[in-house]
Scaffold this motif. Sequence first.
Motif, PDB file in Angstrom:
ATOM      1  N   VAL A  49     -68.033  98.331 -47.171  1.00  0.00           N
ATOM      2  CA  VAL A  49     -67.088  97.632 -48.054  1.00  0.00           C
ATOM      3  C   VAL A  49     -67.690  97.472 -49.450  1.00  0.00           C
ATOM      4  O   VAL A  49     -67.015  97.683 -50.466  1.00  0.00           O
ATOM      5  N   LEU A  52     -67.775 100.800 -51.389  1.00  0.00           N
ATOM      6  CA  LEU A  52     -66.427 101.137 -51.851  1.00  0.00           C
ATOM      7  C   LEU A  52     -66.056 100.308 -53.067  1.00  0.00           C
ATOM      8  O   LEU A  52     -65.493 100.833 -54.042  1.00  0.00           O
ATOM      9  N   CYS A  53     -66.395  99.029 -53.037  1.00  0.00           N
ATOM     10  CA  CYS A  53     -66.109  98.157 -54.177  1.00  0.00           C
ATOM     11  C   CYS A  53     -66.844  98.638 -55.433  1.00  0.00           C
ATOM     12  O   CYS A  53     -66.255  98.705 -56.520  1.00  0.00           O
ATOM     13  N   ALA A  70     -61.260  97.150 -51.707  1.00  0.00           N
ATOM     14  CA  ALA A  70     -62.436  97.233 -50.837  1.00  0.00           C
ATOM     15  C   ALA A  70     -62.247  96.379 -49.590  1.00  0.00           C
ATOM     16  O   ALA A  70     -62.567  96.807 -48.475  1.00  0.00           O
TER      17      ALA A  70
END
Length: 250
Positions: A49, A52-53, A70
């Motif tokens: 996560v 992705l952020c 995200a």
Amino acid sequence: MNQWLDDIRAATAFLTRLPMPHPEGARPENFVRAHRMFPLVGAFIGAAVGLLCLLLRAIGVPDLAAAALALGGGVVLTGALHEDGLADIADGFGGGRAAAAKLEIMRDSRLGTYGALILLVSFAAKLSALAAIPDGSVVQSLIVAHALGRGVLPWMSISLPYARKDGLAANAGKPDSSTAAIAVVIALAIALVSLSFINALLAAIAAGASAFVVALLAKRQIGGQTGDVLGGAEQVAETAILVLLAARLG
């Protein structure tokens, strides 16, 4: 070594939607043993996560939108397993009078008003917290939140009686104290490696306090634990840790 790898596969299969080979000779007690790997799998989820952020921020997506996307990616990865538990306990605890009525509401797959509102509050809190955390701390913060949020679950499981004799928690069984202790040690080690000592300590306290409050509430409301109670506790702990870290790092 094979047992540890089997435990990682079992924990990954349970906590995510990733396709995992079924360990040979798998038995219910093997899954109970796999609780010790919950924090490690949680750390992998948090890292995914967080990366992705950061990727979204790097290509110019605004921080708030990057955080939302995200977090949405994390829900896809986990199949909203714990979010579903949080919504169910909110509907049950808020909508029923007697314990039996609360448990019956929690079985209902339909989302009620209390469940919708608690998901909104939880997502908004995590969203704003993640958006406020600087780039250099995003991945570490999410790793710690997901690891500690799952690290408290084995202790909750052995500390609370079952609220009913069937259901996910009862069918899965309880880990023993050594398995729960290993989970806590792994979660704390991940936190200490990822954050400064004081921030790791505060995050661990936030996770423990969140689990304690949810456990106390569940004991009073329905007499003990269900799978939903454990899932809800993970979400409360995860949210509390992210808000705490946003306040300290943002």
